[in-house]
Design a protein around this motif. Structure first.
Motif, short mmCIF file in Angstrom:
data_model
loop_
_atom_site.label_atom_id
_atom_site.label_comp_id
_atom_site.label_asym_id
_atom_site.label_seq_id
_atom_site.Cartn_x
_atom_site.Cartn_y
_atom_site.Cartn_z
N GLU A 1 0.88 -1.26 0.22
CA GLU A 1 -0.11 0.05 -0.14
C GLU A 1 0.66 1.02 -0.29
O GLU A 1 2.39 0.67 0.59
N PHE A 2 0.52 1.73 -0.80
CA PHE A 2 1.21 3.45 -1.01
C PHE A 2 0.29 4.57 -0.42
O PHE A 2 -0.80 4.86 -0.93
N ARG A 3 0.75 5.49 0.64
CA ARG A 3 -0.65 6.21 1.19
C ARG A 3 0.03 7.93 0.69
O ARG A 3 -0.51 8.74 0.87
N GLU A 4 1.18 7.93 -0.15
CA GLU A 4 1.80 8.61 0.26
C GLU A 4 2.41 8.86 -1.87
O GLU A 4 3.01 8.10 -1.75
N PHE A 5 2.70 10.20 -2.86
CA PHE A 5 3.30 9.78 -4.04
C PHE A 5 4.16 10.03 -4.00
O PHE A 5 5.11 11.47 -4.51
N ASP A 6 4.99 9.36 -3.47
CA ASP A 6 6.72 9.27 -3.20
C ASP A 6 7.79 8.95 -4.45
O ASP A 6 7.41 8.65 -5.49
N ASN A 7 9.04 8.56 -3.80
CA ASN A 7 9.94 8.68 -4.94
C ASN A 7 9.57 7.18 -6.06
O ASN A 7 9.20 7.37 -7.03
N LEU A 8 9.40 6.06 -5.07
CA LEU A 8 8.88 5.47 -5.72
C LEU A 8 7.94 4.80 -6.12
O LEU A 8 7.61 4.26 -7.25
N ALA A 9 6.78 5.68 -5.69
CA ALA A 9 5.34 5.78 -6.12
C ALA A 9 5.45 6.31 -7.92
O ALA A 9 5.45 6.11 -8.53
N GLN A 10 6.72 7.17 -7.64
CA GLN A 10 6.31 8.36 -9.41
C GLN A 10 7.25 6.97 -9.88
O GLN A 10 6.92 7.10 -11.71
N SER A 11 8.10 6.40 -9.90
CA SER A 11 8.95 5.60 -10.27
C SER A 11 8.36 4.52 -11.08
O SER A 11 8.23 4.58 -12.11
N GLY A 12 6.97 4.21 -10.33
CA GLY A 12 5.89 3.08 -10.30
C GLY A 12 5.20 3.59 -11.76
O GLY A 12 5.02 3.09 -13.03
N ILE A 13 4.71 4.91 -11.58
CA ILE A 13 3.68 5.22 -12.51
C ILE A 13 4.15 5.38 -13.72
O ILE A 13 3.92 5.25 -15.16
N ALA A 14 5.88 6.23 -13.49
CA ALA A 14 6.68 6.52 -15.15
C ALA A 14 6.96 5.33 -15.73
O ALA A 14 6.59 4.96 -16.64
N GLU A 15 7.11 4.60 -14.83
CA GLU A 15 7.93 2.67 -15.86
C GLU A 15 6.00 2.34 -16.11
O GLU A 15 6.44 1.53 -17.36
N LEU A 16 4.64 2.61 -15.43
CA LEU A 16 3.54 2.06 -15.91
C LEU A 16 3.43 2.95 -17.49
O LEU A 16 2.85 2.14 -18.50
N GLY A 17 3.36 3.90 -17.47
CA GLY A 17 3.48 4.30 -19.15
C GLY A 17 4.53 3.98 -20.11
O GLY A 17 3.96 4.59 -21.07
N ASN A 18 5.88 4.06 -19.28
CA ASN A 18 6.47 3.39 -20.18
C ASN A 18 6.03 1.83 -20.81
O ASN A 18 6.52 1.88 -21.76
N VAL A 19 6.02 1.07 -19.48
CA VAL A 19 5.80 -0.21 -20.46
C VAL A 19 4.45 -0.36 -21.16
O VAL A 19 4.32 -0.95 -22.60
N ILE A 20 3.09 0.85 -20.95
CA ILE A 20 2.34 0.17 -22.19
C ILE A 20 2.62 1.09 -23.58
O ILE A 20 2.60 0.29 -24.48
N THR A 21 3.69 2.36 -23.51
CA THR A 21 4.58 3.02 -24.71
C THR A 21 4.77 1.78 -25.58
O THR A 21 4.78 1.69 -26.75
N GLY A 22 5.91 1.00 -24.69
CA GLY A 22 6.68 -0.18 -25.16
C GLY A 22 5.81 -0.68 -26.29
O GLY A 22 5.98 -1.33 -26.73
N ARG A 23 4.69 -1.09 -25.62
CA ARG A 23 3.88 -2.63 -26.11
C ARG A 23 3.41 -1.72 -27.34
O ARG A 23 2.66 -1.86 -28.24
#
Length: 171
Positions: A76-98
């Motif tokens: 569970e993430f309760r704040e949009f910290d560096n790890l959460a930011q990295s995860g969302i950026a990577e989500l965009g990267n994976v979608i775009t790569g696909r």
């Protein structure tokens, strides 16, 4: 702009969200925007170059981003910290790569930049005179909005037709 260029991004988003989080999407109404984009709470920006040139942006709320990253990372993430930011950026990267794999299968070679994450509502991003196709993808966790501004370009003139961006901070 060819509306068919949007389909690989919508399909890829659906596939990745289902694979990573077991979340299905339903497609909202397609629209065409010619004005500057005012960012959501979180916006992932990825540039496209080669035979297709432009930019894809993924916008979502902090609440949705936290729900997505919590499921993706199994905690569970309760704040949009560096790890959460990295995860969302990577989500965009994976979608775009696909999506670029799907575009390649359709005969369009495309390379992508590393993702840029913009955190904070109200930043304006302009594709200048180039319109964006916009489609919200609705999930039970919240919406992910896909913005696509691309055009076909010559692979031997890489970058000469690239869509420039203008970014203005919120006041």
């Amino acid at each position: 702009m060819n509306v068919n260029f949007l389909n690989p991004f919508v399909e890829a988003a659906n596939e990745v969200l289902m694979a990573e989080m077991n979340v299905s999407t339903s497609r909202g109404p397609l629209s065409l925007h010619k004005s500057a984009l005012t960012t959501d709470d979180v916006t992932v920006l990825i540039s496209l170059v080669d035979e297709l040139q432009g930019v894809v942006l993924y916008g979502l709320s902090y609440e949705t981003a936290l729900k997505f990253v919590s499921l993706m990372m199994g905690q569970e993430f309760r704040e949009f910290d560096n790890l959460a930011q990295s995860g969302i950026a990577e989500l965009g990267n994976v979608i775009t790569g696909r999506a670029t794999i799907k575009l390649a299968e359709a005969g369009y070679r495309t390379n992508i930049s590393p993702p840029t994450l913009i955190s904070g509502r109200g930043v304006q991003i302009s594709t200048l005179d180039f319109p964006r196709l916009v489609v919200p993808l609705q999930t039970n966790l919240g919406d992910l909005t896909v913005h696509l501004a691309v055009r076909e370009g010559s692979s031997d003139a890489r970058g000469s037709n690239f869509i420039p961006l203008a970014v203005n901070g919120a006041s």
